[in-house]
Scaffold this active site. Structure first.
Site, PDB file in Angstrom:
ATOM      1  N   ASP A 125     -12.573   6.034  -0.069  1.00 38.55           N
ATOM      2  CA  ASP A 125     -11.565   5.422   0.401  1.00 38.55           C
ATOM      3  C   ASP A 125     -10.432   6.023  -0.341  1.00 38.55           C
ATOM      4  O   ASP A 125     -10.217   6.190  -1.379  1.00 38.55           O
ATOM      5  CB  ASP A 125     -11.678   3.768   0.043  1.00 38.55           C
ATOM      6  CG  ASP A 125     -11.165   2.894   0.826  1.00 38.55           C
ATOM      7  OD1 ASP A 125     -10.024   3.082   1.509  1.00 38.55           O
ATOM      8  OD2 ASP A 125     -11.984   1.743   1.139  1.00 38.55           O
TER       9      ASP A 125
ATOM     10  N   ASP B  36      -6.961   4.454   4.261  1.00 41.92           N
ATOM     11  CA  ASP B  36      -6.516   3.043   3.983  1.00 41.92           C
ATOM     12  C   ASP B  36      -5.037   3.036   4.662  1.00 41.92           C
ATOM     13  O   ASP B  36      -4.214   3.780   4.765  1.00 41.92           O
ATOM     14  CB  ASP B  36      -6.326   2.717   2.475  1.00 41.92           C
ATOM     15  CG  ASP B  36      -6.128   1.222   2.355  1.00 41.92           C
ATOM     16  OD1 ASP B  36      -6.989   0.454   2.924  1.00 41.92           O
ATOM     17  OD2 ASP B  36      -4.846   0.669   1.941  1.00 41.92           O
TER      18      ASP B  36
ATOM     19  N   GLU C 206      -8.134   3.632   9.054  1.00 38.09           N
ATOM     20  CA  GLU C 206      -7.936   1.995   9.091  1.00 38.09           C
ATOM     21  C   GLU C 206      -6.533   1.996   9.684  1.00 38.09           C
ATOM     22  O   GLU C 206      -5.324   2.190   9.260  1.00 38.09           O
ATOM     23  CB  GLU C 206      -8.078   1.197   7.919  1.00 38.09           C
ATOM     24  CG  GLU C 206      -7.941  -0.147   8.076  1.00 38.09           C
ATOM     25  CD  GLU C 206      -7.091  -0.747   6.856  1.00 38.09           C
ATOM     26  OE1 GLU C 206      -7.328  -2.112   6.822  1.00 38.09           O
ATOM     27  OE2 GLU C 206      -6.503  -0.385   5.957  1.00 38.09           O
TER      28      GLU C 206
ATOM     29  N   HIS D 280     -14.741  -5.717   4.015  1.00 40.58           N
ATOM     30  CA  HIS D 280     -14.277  -6.511   2.882  1.00 40.58           C
ATOM     31  C   HIS D 280     -13.145  -7.272   3.263  1.00 40.58           C
ATOM     32  O   HIS D 280     -12.353  -7.954   2.305  1.00 40.58           O
ATOM     33  CB  HIS D 280     -14.179  -5.519   1.839  1.00 40.58           C
ATOM     34  CG  HIS D 280     -13.106  -4.502   1.982  1.00 40.58           C
ATOM     35  ND1 HIS D 280     -13.011  -3.780   3.153  1.00 40.58           N
ATOM     36  CD2 HIS D 280     -11.627  -4.292   1.619  1.00 40.58           C
ATOM     37  CE1 HIS D 280     -11.867  -3.020   3.009  1.00 40.58           C
ATOM     38  NE2 HIS D 280     -11.336  -3.438   2.158  1.00 40.58           N
ATOM     39  N   ASP D 281     -12.468  -7.287   4.412  1.00 38.17           N
ATOM     40  CA  ASP D 281     -11.155  -8.032   4.544  1.00 38.17           C
ATOM     41  C   ASP D 281     -11.491  -8.990   5.621  1.00 38.17           C
ATOM     42  O   ASP D 281     -10.484  -9.873   5.800  1.00 38.17           O
ATOM     43  CB  ASP D 281     -10.044  -6.917   5.323  1.00 38.17           C
ATOM     44  CG  ASP D 281      -9.496  -5.871   4.167  1.00 38.17           C
ATOM     45  OD1 ASP D 281      -9.571  -6.184   3.206  1.00 38.17           O
ATOM     46  OD2 ASP D 281      -9.419  -4.845   4.786  1.00 38.17           O
TER      47      ASP D 281
HETATM   48  C1  GLC Z   1      -6.484  -2.306   3.608  1.00 40.26           C
HETATM   49  C2  GLC Z   1      -7.648  -2.487   2.836  1.00 40.26           C
HETATM   50  C3  GLC Z   1      -7.293  -3.935   2.119  1.00 40.26           C
HETATM   51  C4  GLC Z   1      -6.181  -3.718   1.002  1.00 40.26           C
HETATM   52  C5  GLC Z   1      -4.912  -3.292   1.713  1.00 40.26           C
HETATM   53  C6  GLC Z   1      -3.900  -2.803   1.042  1.00 40.26           C
HETATM   54  O1  GLC Z   1      -6.191  -3.067   4.490  1.00 40.26           O
HETATM   55  O2  GLC Z   1      -8.863  -2.726   3.722  1.00 40.26           O
HETATM   56  O3  GLC Z   1      -8.587  -4.427   1.391  1.00 40.26           O
HETATM   57  O4  GLC Z   1      -5.778  -4.980   0.502  1.00 40.26           O
HETATM   58  O5  GLC Z   1      -5.329  -2.223   2.598  1.00 40.26           O
HETATM   59  O6  GLC Z   1      -4.349  -1.471   0.486  1.00 40.26           O
END
Ligand code: GLC
Ligand code: CA
Length: 530
Positions: free
Chosen positions: A98, A199, A260, A322-323
């Site tokens: 990540d 991310d 993402e 995980h979100d």
């Molecule tokens: C992304 C991650 C999340 C995190 C955010 C800030 O959305 O998946 O878990 O809190 O970025 O890094």
């Protein structure tokens, strides 16, 4: 073919904190993952993506990095990582990291220096803006609630944080910052990691003029969602830097980049970020946003994705991460939730596009019920009770019936789900009809047939809107997938050529027989035939 291994792959996401605790301090770690590599390999997946394992004060559980080139001691050491990478590679598993480079931790030495004065060498490494205490520079909001601006008493200026205030946003417009971030990417590529999940990749650049985000007409409970956050994401400069990043990563062989993309625009935007020369994959989150369990909703997502992506980019699908709340619980009416989950798993693993499995989905892990006192996630802590946060999908992986589900021998950082006695790996391994063995069968089917991995997607009309059917076709190999979203038995007509007959190769209720254009299906039945 080897070049594009990620088109053929299924990727398994690990949230390291919750996967396996090797030293019994209540928190999962790298040695824990190493202990479970045979399990992962045994599932039949091709790669693991690890949520962040770098040094971090853990305000956002690793998504706040204080040293990109070291491992957080809670997870282990660089040496543990090197060993894990080597072991994974020996088993033929790729490892994806990540990469959290939109922001750092406020404890990162860069930020400490940056906030020390207005004139230090890193003064401009973050987004600092003059202003008056109590009056933020504009209306930008944090994803975690409240203004995205934090007043700093020392510099007497505001800095930007699109997430927690302990996660200041980097200034990508500064060439030194960019160079340093590219070096970090190189550091891990040189170590031999197989790729990155970037991310919030579409947030790297913000509007240089700091224009206010326009408000939406329709208001929701969550302030952040009441704005078109157009000036804090998807700036044209971001796509340019992604192209540069991609070029760097492609100069190494056989790596994958996954974005993402945080967007309201869905598939259109996922496509934008995966056009040639850009990222290899962007998560398609549309399934996560489906509110109603219905063939129509899921089919709509797929057909739209197919139309937009065509052959110009490669799709991907996810059901959870995980979100977001565990999908098995989302569609539960208290009963038959496993049947629904099995149906969705079959869909995920037979579509055209790289599927992601979030750890625990393969055993049907439910959303954890976390009382406020046990809450860990900053999102939940800030927005409770409007938003319960993301702890419920981060509860410890359930390995066996032990006190802490075999995750640890001490109380874990988040409570273990109460269903651990029947939802666990050990038990399911022994039961041929378990969710776990169901996933394994689907995964082996996908491995075996090019049609399921790479084949064209052809929709098959049916006379029941809640029966979703499609063909996957690769050269002379064909697979027909039939998914009954109805909670009752149905007799359905498929729009197949009359003479076509398909032998069943996999199913939830039958595994043998022949399909022609008239089929009777049990509730939530899945059939795959050739
Ligand atoms: C992304 C991650 C999340 C995190 C955010 C800030 O959305 O998946 O878990 O809190 O970025 O890094
Ligand atoms: Ca541990």
């Amino acid at each position: 073919m080897n070049n594009n291994w990620w088109k053929n792959a299924v990727i398994y996401q690990i949230y390291p904190r919750s996967f396996k605790d090797s030293n019994n301090d209540g928190i999962g770690d790298l040695k824990g993952i190493a202990l479970k590599l045979d399990y992962i390999k045994g599932l039949g997946v091709d790669a693991i993506w690890l949520s962040p394992i770098y040094k971090s004060p853990m305000k956002d559980f690793g998504y706040d990095v204080s040293d990109y080139c070291d491992i957080d001691p809670i997870f282990g050491s660089i040496d543990d990582f090197d060993k894990l990478l080597e072991q994974a590679h020996k088993k033929g598993l790729r490892v994806i990291l990540d990469m959290v480079i939109n922001h750092t931790s406020d404890q990162h030495p860069w930020f400490k220096e940056s906030r020390s004065s207005r004139t230090n060498p890193k003064a401009d490494w973050y987004i600092w803006v003059d202003g008056e205490k109590g009056i933020p520079p504009n209306n930008w909001l944090s994803y975690f609630g409240g203004s995205a601006w934090e007043w700093d008493e020392n510099r007497k200026q505001y800095y930007l944080h699109l997430f927690a205030k302990e996660q200041p946003d980097l200034n990508w417009r500064n060439p030194e910052v960019k160079r340093e971030l590219f070096n970090i990417v190189k550091f891990w590529l040189d170590k031999g990691v197989d790729g990155f999940r970037f991310d919030v990749v579409n947030l790297f650049y913000k509007d240089a003029k700091l224009r206010n985000n326009p408000p939406k007409k329709k208001k929701t409970e969550i302030d952040f969602e009441n704005y078109y956050n157009v000036f804090t994401r998807d700036r044209p400069e971001t796509l340019l830097v992604i192209e540069e990043l991609q070029e760097l990563i492609e100069s190494y062989r056989d790596r994958v980049t996954i974005g993402e993309v945080a967007t309201d625009l869905g598939v259109i935007q996922y496509f934008e970020y995966t056009k040639p020369g850009r990222l290899n994959l962007a998560f398609n989150f549309e399934f996560k946003d489906v509110e109603k369990f219905s063939a129509k909703s899921f089919k709509e997502v797929v057909e739209f994705t197919e139309k937009v992506f065509e052959d110009a980019a490669w799709p991907s699908y996810v059901l959870g991460n995980h979100d977001s709340a565990r999908f098995i619980s989302k569609f539960s009416d208290g009963k038959l939730e496993e049947e629904r989950a099995r149906l969705l798993a079959a869909m995920l693993l037979t579509l055209r596009g790289t599927p992601f499995i979030y750890m625990g989905e393969e055993i049907g892990m439910r959303e954890g019920e976390i009382p406020f006192e046990k809450l860990q996630d900053p999102l939940g802590l800030n927005l409770w009770p409007k938003h319960k946060g993301r702890d419920g999908c981060r509860t410890p992986m359930q390995w066996d019936e032990g006190d802490y589900a075999g995750f640890s021998t001490v109380e874990p950082w988040l409570p273990v789900n109460s269903d651990k006695n029947h939802v666990n790996v050990k038990r399911q391994e022994k039961d041929p009809d378990s969710m776990l063995n169901y996933y394994k069968k689907l995964l082996s089917l996908r491995r075996k047939y090019n049609a399921l991995k790479l084949g064209d997607y052809i929709s098959i009309e049916t006379d029941n809107p809640e029966v979703y059917a499609y063909l996957r076709v690769f050269e002379d190999e064909r697979k027909l997938v039939i998914l009954n979203f109805n909670a009752e038995s149905v007799k359905v007509k498929l729009n197949l050529p009359k003479e076509e007959k398909h032998n069943i190769v996999f199913g939830t209720h039958r595994t043998k027989g022949v399909i022609n254009n008239l089929v009777e299906l049990d509730p939530f039945e899945v059939l795959i035939s050739e």
